[in-house]
Design a protein around this motif. Structure first.
Motif: not given
Length: 215
Positions: A120-137
């Motif tokens: 993938h050319q992109q060097t950043c990801n989207t941070l998604v917040k679920v309650g008090e937890y965070g995940f990247h997509l």
């Protein structure tokens, strides 16, 4: 990964998988160290981050927000060390997308990835917040254009204080996103591998004689 050459050098809360099983626990995530002794390698896990061995009679987990967040965390951790992580990452993505559709999760912003994929050319990801937890997509074009950039990758959201086995996490997420039901329906509709045999026409013998013919 830290490496030890002698057993007495290993911290007391670092255990092998077999040692954890003896005390009724299972490792969560990937090993954090290894012991190389007598030409053998023993991978070590943190006992403080292990989970109890699930009982076969354990009640099915309910899809609460906390349970779903923990399940996503477990699946994501195992995907990082799995030889075939595609299914686990897809399950994580599907669960997060459904949570966002239901308004139970939301995108916070963009974060710089420490290990950008060569695919993938992109060097950043989207941070998604679920309650008090965070995940990247992986970021969409809309994310890159509309979300604020939060800077370097960080773990500002807390890690779960409890955990499930990978089997429990997968089962919960599959039920939540509906994969189990779709798979069952698809299996029922799946055509047979071998088509039904067609009736064979009788072969006419070259010596066949029609007795109705006059001689």
């Amino acid at each position: 990964m830290k490496q030890y050459s002698k057993k007495n050098q290993v911290p007391s809360h670092y255990k092998t998988k077999e040692e954890l099983q003896k005390i009724g626990r299972i490792p969560v995530g990937s090993p954090i160290a290894k012991l190389v002794e007598k030409n053998r390698i023993f991978y070590l896990f943190d006992q403080n981050q292990s989970a109890p061995i699930p009982n076969r009679n354990t009640v099915t987990l309910k899809p609460t927000l906390d349970n779903l967040a923990i399940a996503i965390y477990v699946v994501n951790r195992h995907a990082k060390t799995s030889p075939q992580p595609q299914k686990l990452y897809q399950l994580k993505t599907s669960a997060l997308e459904k949570l966002m559709i239901e308004g139970k999760a939301h995108k916070v912003g963009l974060q710089q990835s420490p290990n950008p994929s060569k695919y993938h050319q992109q060097t950043c990801n989207t941070l998604v917040k679920v309650g008090e937890y965070g995940f990247h997509l992986l970021s969409t074009r809309e994310d890159l254009q509309g979300l604020p950039h939060l800077g370097e990758w960080n773990d500002e959201f807390r890690n779960p204080t409890e955990s499930f086995s990978l089997r429990q996490a997968i089962s919960l997420l599959e039920q939540y996103v509906g994969i189990a039901e779709k798979t069952q329906i698809a299996d029922q509709k799946k055509p047979s591998r071998f088509p039904p045999a067609r009736p064979r026409k009788p072969l006419l013998s070259p010596f066949y004689k029609n007795t109705n013919l006059r001689t």
